[in-house]
Motif scaffolding. Structure first.
Motif, PDB file in Angstrom:
ATOM      1  N   GLN A   1     -12.766   5.691  23.455  1.00 36.38           N
ATOM      2  CA  GLN A   1     -11.885   4.814  22.687  1.00 36.38           C
ATOM      3  C   GLN A   1     -11.995   5.089  21.203  1.00 36.38           C
ATOM      4  OE1 GLN A   1      -9.478   2.531  23.841  1.00 36.38           O
ATOM      5  NE2 GLN A   1      -8.958   2.788  21.684  1.00 36.38           N
ATOM      6  N   MET A   2     -13.199   5.389  20.717  1.00 32.61           N
ATOM      7  CA  MET A   2     -13.347   5.696  19.294  1.00 32.61           C
ATOM      8  C   MET A   2     -12.610   6.974  18.930  1.00 32.61           C
ATOM      9  SD  MET A   2     -16.812   5.752  16.993  1.00 32.61           S
ATOM     10  CE  MET A   2     -16.973   3.968  17.181  1.00 32.61           C
ATOM     11  N   GLY A   3     -12.523   7.900  19.879  1.00 36.43           N
ATOM     12  CA  GLY A   3     -11.788   9.135  19.627  1.00 36.43           C
ATOM     13  C   GLY A   3     -10.287   8.977  19.726  1.00 36.43           C
ATOM     14  N   THR A   4      -9.845   7.792  20.166  1.00 36.83           N
ATOM     15  CA  THR A   4      -8.405   7.548  20.320  1.00 36.83           C
ATOM     16  C   THR A   4      -7.867   6.587  19.273  1.00 36.83           C
ATOM     17  OG1 THR A   4      -8.620   7.868  22.711  1.00 36.83           O
ATOM     18  CG2 THR A   4      -6.621   6.751  21.933  1.00 36.83           C
ATOM     19  N   LEU A   5      -8.520   5.429  19.131  1.00 41.08           N
ATOM     20  CA  LEU A   5      -8.041   4.405  18.202  1.00 41.08           C
ATOM     21  C   LEU A   5      -9.102   3.345  18.007  1.00 41.08           C
ATOM     22  CD1 LEU A   5      -5.690   2.891  16.635  1.00 41.08           C
ATOM     23  CD2 LEU A   5      -5.230   1.715  18.809  1.00 41.08           C
ATOM     24  N   ASN A   6      -9.279   2.935  16.770  1.00 45.80           N
ATOM     25  CA  ASN A   6     -10.008   1.702  16.472  1.00 45.80           C
ATOM     26  C   ASN A   6      -9.320   1.051  15.291  1.00 45.80           C
ATOM     27  OD1 ASN A   6     -11.923  -0.218  16.970  1.00 45.80           O
ATOM     28  ND2 ASN A   6     -13.491   0.715  15.683  1.00 45.80           N
ATOM     29  N   THR A   7      -8.771  -0.119  15.519  1.00 43.25           N
ATOM     30  CA  THR A   7      -8.032  -0.806  14.466  1.00 43.25           C
ATOM     31  C   THR A   7      -8.231  -2.300  14.616  1.00 43.25           C
ATOM     32  OG1 THR A   7      -5.855  -0.993  13.398  1.00 43.25           O
ATOM     33  CG2 THR A   7      -5.894  -0.960  15.819  1.00 43.25           C
ATOM     34  N   ASN A   8      -7.581  -3.073  13.761  1.00 46.07           N
ATOM     35  CA  ASN A   8      -7.828  -4.516  13.798  1.00 46.07           C
ATOM     36  C   ASN A   8      -6.961  -5.202  14.859  1.00 46.07           C
ATOM     37  OD1 ASN A   8      -5.337  -5.689  12.566  1.00 46.07           O
ATOM     38  ND2 ASN A   8      -5.966  -4.457  10.801  1.00 46.07           N
TER      39      ASN A   8
END
Length: 527
Positions: free
Chosen positions: A74-81
Motif C-alpha cells: 500500500q505504501m508503494g501505491t498510495l498514502n494520503t489523507n
C-alpha cells in the motif's frame, strides 16, 4: 546478522545526548540493543535471541510477513489523507465494527491510544453537556494533558499533585490480592453484605455491588456540589494498575448508576478487548495496527450525530483557516475545522486489515485462550510452591503475578519483583513489572506465544523465586513439578535495583543480597 548502524556505546551516547531524559529505556544499567524481531522473539546486535513477554502491542507477532507485505504494497501505491475516498478506510471500519455489538457502529480513526481517549472525552462531554469524569485509582489512560488529569497512576510520582475539581477517583474493584484503597463506607458495605448472606450457601460479599455503589455515592456527592458527570472511563482489565480484573457484573452495575445520572461509559480497550458488556464508547490503541500509528474510537450513531451537530468537524491534525481581520469581532466557523493528515490513512488501514486477517487465519484469539490458560496453570502451580506469589490473575495472555513478602499483610515485594526481572533477562526472557508498588510481574506477550514458551517461562521463574525466598527466609510450600532444578547462584548486589521503565517507589527494605533500590520513579509508557 547485526543490522546496527552504530556500535552499542555510540547508540547509547547519542540517545542520552539527543533524546529527552524522561524517555526512559528498559534495563538502563545494562540496556539491550534490539536490531531485529520475529514472532515472539527479539534479537540483539550479537544475534542473541530473547523471548518477548512485554510487547503486546506487536499483537500478532513481530514483523509478521502478511502484515509487512500489506503495508509495503500500500505504501508503494498510495498514502494520503482521509478526505479522499478510499476503500481501505471503509472496509477497515466495517471489519472493526463487526467485532463489536451492533449499537457501536461509528468509527473515528486516529493515531494513538492517547488520541483516542482524548477524543472519547470530547464525545462524552459534547453529548451530555457535562464536564466531570470518573476514573479508577491507579488508572492510566494516556500521556496528553487531558488524560494525565484522569490517570492517577501518574500522580504517584507527584505527591503534591491535586486533582482538578472535574476529576473524581473511585476505588478499583479487585478480583484478587491487589490492595485497593477501600474507604470506610465501602468496607462497611462489604461487611454488611457478608452478614446478610450469613446462613445461606453464600458467605462472601458481593464486591461488584459494593464497588459499584461507591460510584453511585460519588455521583451523589458530585451532584450535591452542583457538578455533573459526563463519563466514567475504565480499562476492561487494569494494566498499569497491576493487572486488576474487576468482579463479574461490576461494569453493568456501574453503567446503570451512570446512565441514571445522564453520563456515558467509556471502555478503554487500548490494551485488550474486554468482557461481554456494551459501553457507549470504546477506544482501541496501536495493537490493532501492530504498532503502526493507528487507533480508533467507536461509538453509537446517536453520540456521533450529536458531535457532528456541534458544528465542529473532526479530524486529527489542525490546519487553521486565516485569522479574521484585525479588530473584527467575527470568528470564522471554518477556523474550527480540523483537516486529516494521517488518521485512517490507506497504509495504516491496510495494515489494520492484515492484522485482522492474521488473527482469523491463525486463530490467535483461540491461541491466547489456550496458551493463556496453560501459562496461568503453570503460574498457579508456582504459587502453590512459592510463598512470594500472592496472586495470579488475568485474562488470556494478559496475566499478572503479584509478589508479596507476606500473604497475610500483603507487604509488596517490590525489590524482589525487580530482581526477578533482571534474573529473567539473564535467562533471555524479557518481562516487566507494574502496579502502584511495582510488585506485579506483567505478562503480555504477542498473541503467537506458544505452550513451549509458557513452559520455558515457568521453568526459569521457579528457581529464581527459590533463590529469593532463601534470602528472605521464606519456606517453600508444597512442591509441584513446575520445572527443572538448576544450581544455585549468588544473588547479585553490584547492580542497582533500577529497572528501566519499571522502577519502583520506595519499597520496604530489601534483603541485603538483593540489589539496592534507587530513588528513581520511572513510569513505563503504556500507550
Amino acid at each position: 546478522m547485526s543490522a546496527e548502524k552504530l556500535d552499542k556505546s555510540k547508540t547509547l551516547f547519542l540517545r542520552k545526548k539527543h533524546v529527552g531524559p524522561s524517555c526512559k529505556i528498559f534495563f538502563s544499567q545494562d540496556p539491550i540493543k534490539i536490531v531485529k524481531a520475529k514472532g515472539q522473539y527479539m534479537y540483539d546486535e550479537n544475534g542473541q535471541r530473547y523471548l518477548d513477554c512485554i510487547n503486546n502491542v506487536a499483537h500478532v507477532g513481530h514483523c509478521h510477513p502478511d502484515v509487512v507485505q500489506a503495508g509495503a504494497e500500500q505504501m508503494g501505491t498510495l498514502n494520503t489523507n482521509a478526505r479522499f475516498l478510499h476503500d481501505n478506510l471503509v472496509l477497515y471500519a466495517q471489519r472493526l465494527q463487526a467485532t463489536l455489538p451492533p449499537a457501536l457502529s461509528v468509527c473515528y480513526f486516529v493515531n494513538s491510544g492517547s488520541e483516542a481517549n482524548d477524543l472519547a472525552l470530547r464525545l462524552a462531554r459534547n453529548f451530555t453537556g457535562h464536564d466531570d469524569i470518573i476514573t479508577l485509582e491507579n488508572a492510566y489512560h494516556g500521556h496528553v494533558s487531558s488524560l494525565i488529569d484522569i490517570s492517577p497512576y501518574k500522580h504517584h510520582q507527584l505527591p503534591d499533585a491535586e486533582l482538578r475539581p472535574s476529576v473524581h477517583v473511585v476505588s478499583a474493584a479487585p478480583g484478587g490480592v491487589h490492595r485497593s484503597r477501600i474507604s470506610s463506607n465501602l468496607l462497611h458495605r462489604l461487611q454488611v453484605q457478608m452478614c446478610t448472606e450469613a446462613g445461606t450457601e453464600r458467605t462472601t460479599p458481593d464486591p461488584a455491588a459494593a464497588y459499584a455503589d461507591d460510584v453511585r455515592e460519588l455521583i451523589d456527592r458530585a451532584h450535591e456540589k452542583g457538578r455533573k458527570i459526563a463519563a466514567f472511563i475504565a480499562e476492561s482489565l487494569q494494566s498499569c494498575g497491576g493487572q486488576v480484573v474487576p468482579p463479574a457484573g461490576y461494569f453493568q452495575q456501574v453503567a446503570a448508576h451512570l446512565r441514571r445520572a445522564g453520563a456515558l461509559v467509556i471502555a478503554d480497550e487500548v490494551q485488550l478487548q474486554g468482557a461481554d458488556f456494551v459501553p457507549d464508547i470504546v477506544t482501541m490503541g496501536k495493537p490493532i495496527g501492530k504498532r503502526t500509528p493507528v487507533s480508533c474510537v467507536v461509538t453509537t450513531a446517536e453520540v456521533a450525530q450529536a458531535f457532528a451537530s456541534s458544528g465542529m468537524e473532526y479530524f486529527n491534525t489542525v490546519r487553521p483557516e486565516p485569522p479574521p481581520p484585525p479588530g473584527s469581532a467575527l470568528i470564522r466557523a471554518s477556523a474550527l475545522v480540523q483537516i486529516p493528515q494521517f488518521g485512517g490513512n490507506p497504509v495504516s488501514c491496510a495494515i489494520g486489515l492484515a492484522v485482522l486477517d492474521v488473527i482469523g487465519k491463525e486463530d490467535l484469539q483461540g491461541n491466547a485462550v489456550r496458551v493463556g490458560r496453560r501459562l496461568s496453570d503453570l503460574l498457579e502451580a508456582l504459587k502453590r510452591k512459592h510463598p512470594l506469589i500472592g496472586d495470579v490473575r488475568g485474562r488470556g495472555l494478559f496475566i499478572g503475578v503479584e509478589l508479596v513478602k507476606d500473604r497475610l499483610t500483603l507487604t509488596p515485594a517490590t525489590a524482589e519483583a525487580q530482581e526477578v526481572i533482571y534474573k529473567l533477562k539473564e535467562e533471555k526472557i524479557l518481562l516487566s513489572a507494574d502496579g502502584p508498588h511495582r510488585n506485579v510481574l506483567k505478562f503480555k506477550p504477542p498473541m503467537c506465544f506458544t505452550p513451549e514458551d509458557a513452559e520455558l517461562v515457568a521453568a526459569k521463574l521457579d528457581p529464581v523465586l527459590t533463590e529469593l525466598e532463601e534470602v528472605l527466609g521464606l519456606k517453600p510450600l508444597d512442591v509441584p513439578n513446575v520445572g527443572k532444578d538448576r544450581s544455585k547462584r549468588t544473588l547479585s548486589d553490584e547492580r542497582q535495583q533500577h529497572h528501566d521503565g519499571i522502577g519502583a517507589p520506595h519499597p520496604a527494605s530489601a534483603p541485603k543480597r538483593i540489589r539496592k533500590e534507587t530513588n528513581s520513579r520511572i513510569t513505563p509508557a503504556a500507550d
